[in-house]
Design a protein around this motif. Structure first.
Motif, short mmCIF file in Angstrom:
data_model
loop_
_atom_site.label_atom_id
_atom_site.label_comp_id
_atom_site.label_asym_id
_atom_site.label_seq_id
_atom_site.Cartn_x
_atom_site.Cartn_y
_atom_site.Cartn_z
N GLY A 191 30.58 28.75 40.04
CA GLY A 191 30.85 29.31 41.36
C GLY A 191 32.11 28.74 41.97
N GLU A 192 32.30 27.42 41.81
CA GLU A 192 33.50 26.78 42.36
C GLU A 192 34.75 27.25 41.62
N PHE A 193 34.62 27.42 40.30
CA PHE A 193 35.76 27.91 39.51
C PHE A 193 36.19 29.29 39.99
N VAL A 194 35.23 30.19 40.12
CA VAL A 194 35.54 31.55 40.55
C VAL A 194 36.10 31.55 41.97
N SER A 195 35.51 30.72 42.84
CA SER A 195 35.96 30.68 44.23
C SER A 195 37.41 30.22 44.34
N VAL A 196 37.73 29.10 43.67
CA VAL A 196 39.09 28.56 43.76
C VAL A 196 40.08 29.48 43.04
N ARG A 197 39.69 30.00 41.87
CA ARG A 197 40.59 30.90 41.15
C ARG A 197 40.88 32.14 41.99
N SER A 198 39.86 32.70 42.63
CA SER A 198 40.06 33.88 43.46
C SER A 198 40.96 33.58 44.65
N GLN A 199 40.78 32.39 45.22
CA GLN A 199 41.61 32.03 46.38
C GLN A 199 43.06 31.85 45.96
N ARG A 200 43.27 31.25 44.79
CA ARG A 200 44.65 31.08 44.32
C ARG A 200 45.28 32.43 43.99
N GLU A 201 44.49 33.34 43.41
CA GLU A 201 45.01 34.67 43.13
C GLU A 201 45.35 35.42 44.41
N LEU A 202 44.52 35.21 45.44
CA LEU A 202 44.80 35.83 46.73
C LEU A 202 46.10 35.30 47.31
N LEU A 203 46.29 33.98 47.22
CA LEU A 203 47.54 33.39 47.72
C LEU A 203 48.74 33.88 46.92
N ALA A 204 48.54 34.00 45.60
CA ALA A 204 49.65 34.47 44.76
C ALA A 204 50.07 35.88 45.13
N SER A 205 49.09 36.69 45.53
CA SER A 205 49.42 38.08 45.88
C SER A 205 50.22 38.17 47.18
N THR A 206 50.22 37.09 47.97
CA THR A 206 50.98 37.10 49.22
C THR A 206 52.39 36.55 49.06
N GLU A 207 52.73 36.02 47.88
CA GLU A 207 54.06 35.47 47.68
C GLU A 207 55.10 36.59 47.62
N ALA A 208 56.29 36.22 48.01
CA ALA A 208 57.37 37.21 48.06
C ALA A 208 57.80 37.63 46.66
N ASN A 209 58.27 38.87 46.54
CA ASN A 209 58.77 39.40 45.28
C ASN A 209 60.17 38.86 45.03
N GLU A 210 60.40 38.31 43.83
CA GLU A 210 61.72 37.76 43.51
C GLU A 210 62.81 38.83 43.55
N ASP A 211 62.45 40.10 43.34
CA ASP A 211 63.45 41.16 43.34
C ASP A 211 64.13 41.30 44.70
N ALA A 212 63.44 40.83 45.76
CA ALA A 212 64.04 40.95 47.09
C ALA A 212 65.34 40.16 47.19
N ALA A 213 65.44 39.06 46.45
CA ALA A 213 66.65 38.23 46.50
C ALA A 213 67.86 39.00 45.99
N LEU A 214 67.66 39.86 44.99
CA LEU A 214 68.78 40.60 44.40
C LEU A 214 69.34 41.64 45.35
N SER A 215 68.53 42.06 46.31
CA SER A 215 68.97 43.11 47.23
C SER A 215 69.45 42.57 48.57
N ALA A 216 69.34 41.27 48.77
CA ALA A 216 69.66 40.72 50.09
C ALA A 216 71.10 40.97 50.49
N GLY A 217 72.03 40.88 49.53
CA GLY A 217 73.44 41.05 49.87
C GLY A 217 73.81 42.45 50.28
#
Length: 365
Positions: A191-217
């Motif tokens: 249960g703890e494995f699934v809980s922490v893994r799910s929370q990390r996956e949720l956080l990962a889904s909120t990270e910015a897309n690296e492709d945005a850096a290529l379009s900033a200019g």
């Protein structure tokens, strides 16, 4: 303080002053030891408390006319705090010191100055604040440890007493206890494995897309949607626009950087707070197992019948009292009350399963 009392202290007064002297000296030593284990602001605060206790000590020395030839021993509480301060984490000592500061006898002491009475009340609040810092740092890991072990204690005690009450042999009770330990520990770990893994996956889904850096200019510095990224993540409009302009300007000048760098850094910090899934799973498995093995120990060592039940109750009861008292100390509540509450809950659950075992056991079939 009356003039007569000041001029003619009795022998009882002098004995009382001597007790105050050794108590202030012992309390100052506690804060001095704690300060030696800290750094920065907390060290300065604890050192200031030690200095204040020395001022109080000097007050009683002045009344006594110097160091007496013989002094009583400090109370058991003060000596225990001094011993703990040099060996254990400060949170336990601070919580106990907070209680001690709240029981100052100076309110009813005519020879204590108003400043000393006020100091003791302020000291209680200072120590309360330091203890609160420690509680915040400890709360997550401590909660997991206490409740993991407590779950193992209560669930496996209830299991072996319920199975034993059915009238089956000691071997079956032992097997049931071991099976309950493994089932519960594996369930907690999974249960703890699934809980922490799910929370990390949720956080990962909120990270910015690296492709945005290529379009900033190529974004319009006055009318751009990069500011909306920050606003969507809770940054106010003015700050979001200022950040986006800085990033676009840097990108247009050829400085390569992630378009949402500050936000990505924040997400990484969240990952650190959550921890890793495997470490959480393993710690949950071990914590539950450490509690669940205790009720099974009598059967592991060959006891059976009422003797095994009594030994299991004593072992588990002692452990429940210990965890309950520790919760009480750290929460600032009465340790005895918390310990008895923990004991009542654990034994109450075991009594229910034991009654069910008697009702639906081998003899009832």
């Amino acid at each position: 303080m009356t003039a007569r009392a000041a001029a003619e202290p009795t022998a009882a007064d002098r004995r009382r002053w001597a007790r105050y002297l050794v108590e202030e000296r012992a309390e100052g030593l506690v804060y001095q030891k704690l300060a030696g284990r800290k750094s920065g602001e907390e060290k300065e605060i604890l050192q200031s408390l030690a200095d204040a206790e020395r001022r109080h000590e000097q007050h009683w020395l002045d009344l006594l006319g110097g160091e007496p030839a013989r002094l009583p021993k400090a109370g058991i509480r003060s000596r225990s705090l001094g011993w703990m301060a040099g060996r254990f984490g400060s949170i336990f000592v601070l919580v106990l010191a907070q209680t001690a500061e709240g029981r100052s006898p100076y309110d009813a002491e005519q020879y204590a100055t108003p400043a000393m009475r006020a100091d003791e009340k302020i000291h209680e609040e200072v120590v309360r604040g330091l203890a609160a810092r420690g509680r915040r740092r400890l709360s997550g890991s401590f909660r997991a440890a206490v409740f993991g072990a407590n779950d193992g204690l209560v669930s496996n005690l209830a299991l072996v007493l319920g199975i034993g009450a059915t009238g089956v042999g000691p071997g079956f009770v032992l097997f049931s206890g071991i099976a309950g330990l493994l089932a519960g520990a594996l369930s907690m770990g999974a249960g703890e494995f699934v809980s922490v893994r799910s929370q990390r996956e949720l956080l990962a889904s909120t990270e910015a897309n690296e492709d945005a850096a290529l379009s900033a200019g190529d974004l319009d510095i006055d009318e751009n949607e990069l500011a909306l990224v920050y606003r969507a993540r809770g940054v106010d409009e003015a700050e979001a626009l200022a950040r986006s302009r800085r990033i676009i300007t840097a990108a247009q000048e050829g400085v390569r950087r992630a378009a949402t760098g500050p936000i990505r850094a924040h997400a990484g910090a969240d990952h650190d707070i959550v921890g890793t899934d495997w470490s959480a799973a393993i710690s949950s498995f071990l914590l539950f197992s450490s509690g669940a093995i205790i009720p099974v120990l009598p059967w592991i060592f060959g006891l059976q019948g009422i003797a095994a039940v009594i030994v299991a109750l004593v072992l588990v009861g002692t452990a429940l009292l210990g965890t309950g008292a520790m919760v009480g100390i750290l929460s600032g509540g009465p340790p005895l009350g918390r310990a008895l509450r923990q004991l009542a809950i654990g034994f109450g659950a075991a009594a229910i399963t034991h009654a069910l075992g008697l009702a639906f056991g081998v003899g009832a079939v």
